[in-house]
Design an enzyme around this catalytic site. Structure first.
Site, PDB file in Angstrom:
ATOM      1  N   THR A 103      -5.258   2.862  12.372  1.00 32.38           N
ATOM      2  CA  THR A 103      -4.890   1.533  12.881  1.00 32.38           C
ATOM      3  C   THR A 103      -3.855   1.625  13.985  1.00 32.38           C
ATOM      4  OG1 THR A 103      -5.322   0.603  10.700  1.00 32.38           O
ATOM      5  CG2 THR A 103      -3.922  -0.700  12.167  1.00 32.38           C
ATOM      6  N   PRO A 151      -1.363  -0.948  16.805  1.00 35.46           N
ATOM      7  CA  PRO A 151      -0.741  -2.281  16.793  1.00 35.46           C
ATOM      8  C   PRO A 151      -1.620  -3.373  17.367  1.00 35.46           C
ATOM      9  CG  PRO A 151       0.787  -0.631  17.677  1.00 35.46           C
ATOM     10  CD  PRO A 151      -0.516   0.066  17.472  1.00 35.46           C
ATOM     11  N   CYS A 163     -15.000   8.126   6.226  1.00 36.10           N
ATOM     12  CA  CYS A 163     -13.894   8.366   5.269  1.00 36.10           C
ATOM     13  C   CYS A 163     -13.511   7.052   4.586  1.00 36.10           C
ATOM     14  CB  CYS A 163     -12.667   8.922   5.990  1.00 36.10           C
ATOM     15  SG  CYS A 163     -12.985  10.426   6.897  1.00 36.10           S
ATOM     16  N   LEU A 164     -13.534   5.967   5.380  1.00 36.26           N
ATOM     17  CA  LEU A 164     -13.169   4.669   4.799  1.00 36.26           C
ATOM     18  C   LEU A 164     -14.130   4.263   3.685  1.00 36.26           C
ATOM     19  CD1 LEU A 164     -12.143   2.643   7.985  1.00 36.26           C
ATOM     20  CD2 LEU A 164     -10.688   3.913   6.420  1.00 36.26           C
ATOM     21  N   GLY A 176       3.314 -20.018 -15.766  1.00 28.80           N
ATOM     22  CA  GLY A 176       4.295 -21.016 -15.341  1.00 28.80           C
ATOM     23  C   GLY A 176       5.392 -20.391 -14.504  1.00 28.80           C
ATOM     24  N   GLU A 182      -8.206  -1.519   4.728  1.00 27.91           N
ATOM     25  CA  GLU A 182      -9.515  -0.879   4.507  1.00 27.91           C
ATOM     26  C   GLU A 182     -10.663  -1.797   4.920  1.00 27.91           C
ATOM     27  OE1 GLU A 182     -10.338   2.023   3.698  1.00 27.91           O
ATOM     28  OE2 GLU A 182      -8.697   2.966   2.617  1.00 27.91           O
ATOM     29  N   HIS A 208     -11.269  -8.799   4.447  1.00 29.66           N
ATOM     30  CA  HIS A 208     -12.289  -9.508   3.684  1.00 29.66           C
ATOM     31  C   HIS A 208     -13.438  -9.959   4.605  1.00 29.66           C
ATOM     32  CE1 HIS A 208     -13.868 -11.931   0.422  1.00 29.66           C
ATOM     33  NE2 HIS A 208     -13.895 -12.980   1.212  1.00 29.66           N
ATOM     34  N   ASP A 209     -13.056 -10.553   5.745  1.00 29.38           N
ATOM     35  CA  ASP A 209     -14.109 -11.084   6.626  1.00 29.38           C
ATOM     36  C   ASP A 209     -14.873  -9.980   7.340  1.00 29.38           C
ATOM     37  OD1 ASP A 209     -13.773 -13.681   5.904  1.00 29.38           O
ATOM     38  OD2 ASP A 209     -12.435 -14.212   7.554  1.00 29.38           O
ATOM     39  N   PHE A 231     -19.896  -9.225  15.089  1.00 33.15           N
ATOM     40  CA  PHE A 231     -18.499  -8.793  15.223  1.00 33.15           C
ATOM     41  C   PHE A 231     -17.884  -9.264  16.538  1.00 33.15           C
ATOM     42  CE2 PHE A 231     -20.337  -5.671  12.347  1.00 33.15           C
ATOM     43  CZ  PHE A 231     -19.458  -5.787  11.296  1.00 33.15           C
TER      44      PHE A 231
END
Ligand code: TGC
Ligand code: FAD
Length: 391
Positions: free
Chosen positions: A139, A141, A245-246, A346, A370, A373-374, A390
């Site tokens: 990753t 920035p 790998c991911l 609570g 990793e 979600h989307d 994409f």
């Protein structure tokens, strides 16, 4: 009303019956290890924002790291046993599963799959024992979902490589002995094993996290880092190698988050059985039972989905689209379960004395890393429609 007996939680559907004796034995060993070695101090580490580095060697000795790899002292467990181990680690905290995912799936796996004999000899046994620590820097920035736009460069200088760039969110970064850096070359994306003490390598801890607080996250600067030619993973060609790998690490998450969900459920169920409100136990109220029933279903579905993925992986038939379905489905389910359990507890649910809020906060990260979600929904969407969305 008398109800027929179902297996009590945490195995409502009696899924342990689908496991082999050996898998159940390994599950029991991992659970004992986690309860004795990791659970007692996790809340303190979470509060302090520290990772117990010494735990990695103990995890290695207990064969909880890279356990689906063989050779170099590694046990070569089947993929379901590996998944069960990930589940038990994350039952304590996502930070432990994360550490093991990075070390096992994102550093040891690529060395085993794409590395030279020298790289395997140098690193695999030490990483498996936890006497060395690895990290994975993909990753950047400017945007983690689109690693194809990476700007980190590796220049071929004839007898050596020269790496420059900025990476972000490197799990284990400040603890590691070696980082696997993915960089762009004139010939496409390549992976480089970079010892952490190489001149020009600088890790900076990312602090003030409100999630995965017990995990070591870092920024990484690479300033004209000179690496020998032998640092390149020879068989890793293109971005697809990094993404492969991911797949391994994401598979571990499909199992892991079920452990986090089960831990929250367990805590909320016990709490509801004890708490007295309006002259009744909380667990006697219909709305609470509805929540418990929904969560029992979601956990059972998640367990079965993980098991099916494990069967496919054992058979060599697991595809990236399967992993994306499992990652997005199980993480979302776990996050919803953690939030519901926090509600059942609570106000006490916001305390670190209970695990639920800690797990809920951790799962916010797991929802994003990793592959968000989307991104995984888009992968599944592409599979079912044949059309990529994409860009
Ligand atoms: P695209 O053009 O689709 O693909 C590029 C090449 O890669 C191949 N490929 C895959 N190969 C294996 N497994 C997969 N899952 C693969 N997905 C794609 C593809 O066939 C192609 O190969 P080739 O030979 O044709 O070149 O790439 P794209 O740039 O359009 O992106 C696709 C997308 C968005 C799915 C991908 O970039 C992606 O997965 N993005 C998310 C990035 C991500 O997950 N980063 C995670 C960083 S590590 C981390 O978070 C660790 S957290 C710590 C812990 O695990 O606990
Ligand atoms: P972005 O990519 O900027 O995404 C932001 C939002 O845009 C998300 O909602 C996303 O779903 C959405 N989005 C993106 N693209 C699209 C699209 N095409 N269509 C619709 N919506 C889209 N990385 C590593 O390399 N190594 C590590 O060890 C590592 N560890 C991590 C540990 C932690 C604690 C965290 C938080 C992250 C870690 N990561 C690591 C980084 C992680 O993989 C990225 O955060 C992740 O890939 C998302 O990238 P981003 O944060 O830049 O978000």
């Amino acid at each position: 009303m008398k109800t027929p007996h179902c297996h009590p939680y945490p195995d409502y559907m009696n899924i342990s019956e689908l496991l082999t004796e050996e898998q159940n034995r390994l599950l029991g060993e991992a659970r004992r290890f986690v309860e004795e070695e990791l659970e007692p101090s996790i809340a303190d580490h979470y509060e302090a924002g520290t990772f117990p580095k010494e735990a990695i060697a103990r995890m290695g000795e207990a064969h909880l790291i890279g356990s689906n790899l063989a050779g170099y002292g590694l046990p070569g467990y089947d993929e379901i046993s590996y998944g069960l181990i990930m589940r038990e680690l994350e039952r304590c905290d996502s930070a432990f599963r994360s550490c093991a995912s990075v070390q096992g799936s994102l550093v040891m796996y690529p060395i085993a799959k794409y590395g030279s004999d020298e790289q395997k000899d140098t690193w695999l046994e030490r990483l498996g024992k936890g006497s060395a620590i690895g990290s994975f820097a993909l990753t950047e920035p400017q945007g983690g979902s689109d690693p194809g736009s990476m700007e980190t460069r590796a220049e071929d200088r004839g007898d050596h490589w020269l790496l420059s760039g900025e990476k972000r969110w490197v799990t284990n970064g400040t603890l590691c002995d070696v980082v696997l850096v993915w960089a762009r070359t004139d010939d496409g994306v390549r992976g480089f094993l970079c010892p952490a003490d190489t001149p020009g390598v600088k890790f900076r801890s990312i602090n003030r996290k409100l999630s995965l607080r017990a995990s070591a996250s870092a920024e990484l600067s690479l300033d004209q880092v000179k690496l020998p030619k032998s640092a390149e993973l020879p068989a890793a060609r293109g971005l697809g190698a990094a993404l492969n790998c991911l797949n391994q690490a994401r598979y571990g998450i499909v199992w892991g988050v079920i452990g986090a969900a089960e831990a929250c459920y367990d805590e909320a169920l016990s709490y509801a059985q004890e708490r007295q409100l309006f002259q009744k136990k909380l667990s006697q109220f219909q709305m609470v039972q509805g929540k418990l029933a929904d969560m029992t279903l979601a956990i059972s579905q998640g367990q079965l989905l993980a098991l099916r993925l494990g069967q496919l992986k054992n058979a060599g038939q697991l595809l990236p689209g399967h992993v994306s379905l499992g990652k997005q489905g199980n993480v979302k389910a776990a996050l919803e379960i953690a939030r519901t359990c926090r509600d059942i507890l609570g106000a006490n649910g916001v305390l670190l004395d209970y695990k639920t809020m800690r797990h809920a906060c951790n799962l916010e990260t797991v929802f994003t890393y990793e592959g968000t979600h989307d991104i995984h929904r888009l992968v599944v969407g592409q599979q079912v429609t044949g059309k990529g969305a994409f860009s």
